[in-house]
Design a protein around this motif. Sequence first.
Motif, PDB file in Angstrom:
ATOM      1  N   TYR A  14       1.107   3.776   9.355  1.00  0.00           N
ATOM      2  CA  TYR A  14       0.062   4.485   8.603  1.00  0.00           C
ATOM      3  C   TYR A  14      -1.331   4.124   9.118  1.00  0.00           C
ATOM      4  O   TYR A  14      -1.566   2.997   9.560  1.00  0.00           O
ATOM      5  CB  TYR A  14       0.153   4.132   7.108  1.00  0.00           C
ATOM      6  CG  TYR A  14       1.419   4.639   6.475  1.00  0.00           C
ATOM      7  CD1 TYR A  14       1.495   5.917   5.937  1.00  0.00           C
ATOM      8  CD2 TYR A  14       2.567   3.847   6.442  1.00  0.00           C
ATOM      9  CE1 TYR A  14       2.671   6.388   5.378  1.00  0.00           C
ATOM     10  CE2 TYR A  14       3.747   4.315   5.883  1.00  0.00           C
ATOM     11  CZ  TYR A  14       3.791   5.588   5.355  1.00  0.00           C
ATOM     12  OH  TYR A  14       4.952   6.050   4.814  1.00  0.00           O
ATOM     13  N   ASP A  15      -2.242   5.106   9.032  1.00  0.00           N
ATOM     14  CA  ASP A  15      -3.619   4.891   9.521  1.00  0.00           C
ATOM     15  C   ASP A  15      -4.300   3.745   8.787  1.00  0.00           C
ATOM     16  O   ASP A  15      -4.965   2.914   9.388  1.00  0.00           O
ATOM     17  CB  ASP A  15      -4.470   6.155   9.314  1.00  0.00           C
ATOM     18  CG  ASP A  15      -4.037   7.257  10.257  1.00  0.00           C
ATOM     19  OD1 ASP A  15      -3.391   6.923  11.276  1.00  0.00           O
ATOM     20  OD2 ASP A  15      -4.322   8.436   9.967  1.00  0.00           O
ATOM     21  N   LYS A  16      -4.144   3.747   7.473  1.00  0.00           N
ATOM     22  CA  LYS A  16      -4.836   2.721   6.684  1.00  0.00           C
ATOM     23  C   LYS A  16      -3.864   1.599   6.358  1.00  0.00           C
ATOM     24  O   LYS A  16      -3.350   1.489   5.246  1.00  0.00           O
ATOM     25  CB  LYS A  16      -5.425   3.344   5.421  1.00  0.00           C
ATOM     26  CG  LYS A  16      -6.519   4.350   5.747  1.00  0.00           C
ATOM     27  CD  LYS A  16      -7.121   4.931   4.503  1.00  0.00           C
ATOM     28  CE  LYS A  16      -8.283   5.852   4.857  1.00  0.00           C
ATOM     29  NZ  LYS A  16      -8.737   6.625   3.709  1.00  0.00           N
ATOM     30  N   THR A  26       2.392  -0.429   9.879  1.00  0.00           N
ATOM     31  CA  THR A  26       1.390  -0.048  10.885  1.00  0.00           C
ATOM     32  C   THR A  26       1.537   1.423  11.308  1.00  0.00           C
ATOM     33  O   THR A  26       0.665   1.954  11.983  1.00  0.00           O
ATOM     34  CB  THR A  26       1.483  -0.950  12.136  1.00  0.00           C
ATOM     35  OG1 THR A  26       2.852  -1.013  12.536  1.00  0.00           O
ATOM     36  CG2 THR A  26       0.969  -2.348  11.870  1.00  0.00           C
ATOM     37  N   ASP A  55      -7.220  -4.778   1.330  1.00  0.00           N
ATOM     38  CA  ASP A  55      -8.681  -4.732   1.503  1.00  0.00           C
ATOM     39  C   ASP A  55      -9.380  -4.341   0.199  1.00  0.00           C
ATOM     40  O   ASP A  55     -10.459  -4.850  -0.105  1.00  0.00           O
ATOM     41  CB  ASP A  55      -9.064  -3.734   2.603  1.00  0.00           C
ATOM     42  CG  ASP A  55      -8.637  -4.208   3.980  1.00  0.00           C
ATOM     43  OD1 ASP A  55      -8.452  -5.427   4.153  1.00  0.00           O
ATOM     44  OD2 ASP A  55      -8.485  -3.372   4.875  1.00  0.00           O
ATOM     45  N   ASP A  56      -8.768  -3.436  -0.557  1.00  0.00           N
ATOM     46  CA  ASP A  56      -9.381  -3.032  -1.836  1.00  0.00           C
ATOM     47  C   ASP A  56      -9.509  -4.238  -2.765  1.00  0.00           C
ATOM     48  O   ASP A  56     -10.542  -4.417  -3.422  1.00  0.00           O
ATOM     49  CB  ASP A  56      -8.526  -1.951  -2.522  1.00  0.00           C
ATOM     50  CG  ASP A  56      -8.570  -0.622  -1.776  1.00  0.00           C
ATOM     51  OD1 ASP A  56      -9.449  -0.444  -0.911  1.00  0.00           O
ATOM     52  OD2 ASP A  56      -7.708   0.233  -2.047  1.00  0.00           O
ATOM     53  N   LYS A  81      -2.000  -9.712   6.414  1.00  0.00           N
ATOM     54  CA  LYS A  81      -1.369  -8.390   6.335  1.00  0.00           C
ATOM     55  C   LYS A  81      -0.085  -8.425   7.164  1.00  0.00           C
ATOM     56  O   LYS A  81      -0.131  -8.763   8.345  1.00  0.00           O
ATOM     57  CB  LYS A  81      -2.319  -7.324   6.881  1.00  0.00           C
ATOM     58  CG  LYS A  81      -3.599  -7.224   6.071  1.00  0.00           C
ATOM     59  CD  LYS A  81      -4.573  -6.274   6.716  1.00  0.00           C
ATOM     60  CE  LYS A  81      -5.852  -6.196   5.901  1.00  0.00           C
ATOM     61  NZ  LYS A  81      -6.865  -5.352   6.555  1.00  0.00           N
ATOM     62  N   ASP A  88      -2.804   8.781   0.458  1.00  0.00           N
ATOM     63  CA  ASP A  88      -4.149   8.401   0.869  1.00  0.00           C
ATOM     64  C   ASP A  88      -4.337   6.890   0.744  1.00  0.00           C
ATOM     65  O   ASP A  88      -5.379   6.414   0.315  1.00  0.00           O
ATOM     66  CB  ASP A  88      -5.174   9.157   0.006  1.00  0.00           C
ATOM     67  CG  ASP A  88      -6.542   9.146   0.657  1.00  0.00           C
ATOM     68  OD1 ASP A  88      -6.612   8.903   1.876  1.00  0.00           O
ATOM     69  OD2 ASP A  88      -7.531   9.345  -0.066  1.00  0.00           O
ATOM     70  N   ALA A  89      -3.291   6.147   1.138  1.00  0.00           N
ATOM     71  CA  ALA A  89      -3.350   4.688   1.087  1.00  0.00           C
ATOM     72  C   ALA A  89      -3.757   4.188  -0.294  1.00  0.00           C
ATOM     73  O   ALA A  89      -4.553   3.272  -0.432  1.00  0.00           O
ATOM     74  CB  ALA A  89      -4.293   4.156   2.160  1.00  0.00           C
ATOM     75  N   GLN A  96      -4.345  -1.041   3.237  1.00  0.00           N
ATOM     76  CA  GLN A  96      -5.625  -0.714   2.590  1.00  0.00           C
ATOM     77  C   GLN A  96      -5.769  -1.386   1.215  1.00  0.00           C
ATOM     78  O   GLN A  96      -6.852  -1.817   0.834  1.00  0.00           O
ATOM     79  CB  GLN A  96      -5.738   0.808   2.444  1.00  0.00           C
ATOM     80  CG  GLN A  96      -6.976   1.294   1.712  1.00  0.00           C
ATOM     81  CD  GLN A  96      -8.244   0.994   2.470  1.00  0.00           C
ATOM     82  OE1 GLN A  96      -8.297   1.154   3.676  1.00  0.00           O
ATOM     83  NE2 GLN A  96      -9.273   0.531   1.769  1.00  0.00           N
ATOM     84  N   SER A  97      -4.660  -1.472   0.486  1.00  0.00           N
ATOM     85  CA  SER A  97      -4.739  -2.039  -0.868  1.00  0.00           C
ATOM     86  C   SER A  97      -5.131  -3.521  -0.842  1.00  0.00           C
ATOM     87  O   SER A  97      -5.777  -4.015  -1.772  1.00  0.00           O
ATOM     88  CB  SER A  97      -3.405  -1.877  -1.599  1.00  0.00           C
ATOM     89  OG  SER A  97      -3.084  -0.514  -1.708  1.00  0.00           O
ATOM     90  N   THR A 124       0.875  -1.186   0.000  1.00  0.00           N
ATOM     91  CA  THR A 124       0.000   0.000   0.000  1.00  0.00           C
ATOM     92  C   THR A 124       0.902   1.223   0.000  1.00  0.00           C
ATOM     93  O   THR A 124       1.947   1.224   0.654  1.00  0.00           O
ATOM     94  CB  THR A 124      -0.889  -0.011   1.268  1.00  0.00           C
ATOM     95  OG1 THR A 124      -1.669  -1.207   1.268  1.00  0.00           O
ATOM     96  CG2 THR A 124      -1.800   1.205   1.321  1.00  0.00           C
TER      97      THR A 124
END
Length: 149
Positions: free
Chosen positions: A96-98, A94, A104-105, A123, A62-63, A101-102, A58
Amino acid sequence: MTTAMIVYASLTGNTEECTTIIEEALENLGVDVETVDCMQAEPEDFLDVDICLVGTYTYGNDANLPDEIVDFYEELAEIDLTGKVFGTYGSGDTFYDKFCQSVDDFTERFKEIGAIEGAESVKVDLDPGEEDIENLNSFAKKLVEKAAD
Ligand code: FMN
């Protein structure tokens, strides 16, 4: 023979390391595995295998998805993988907030096109440690079991 294709994106090698672990685990379980860098992969190739995997890191403010996997992600929406088993994994940080994320996408995208999540995504915080290696091995095993259902 059960077949699998792994499509991955890795900039600094962490997701690639995870990919190698999964590839070896699948091979040890008797699976015929093909591993392809996302820039060489075509989503249609998933139609020819039993287990579809995507591994990605990711990136971005913005992730965002890594640039090199965006086309694959978009084209994946055009195919129908109803009934196929999929799994997603990747490295993130970890900090990063997200986190991841990728990953999950891609999980969401696979579900949208009818695929069945064969194992919960893995992850990994940066490079895979001992516990991550165990998780990646058990991830591979679950995917194979689900494909045999
Ligand atoms: N990791 C996350 O989990 N979420 C993020 O939003 C995220 N953004 C990042 C932005 C930048 C500019 C950089 C340099 C890294 C970011 N990361 C983020 C961390 C990477 O995903 C992490 O370093 C990962 O291990 C890289 O995987 P790779 O070695 O397979 O390329």
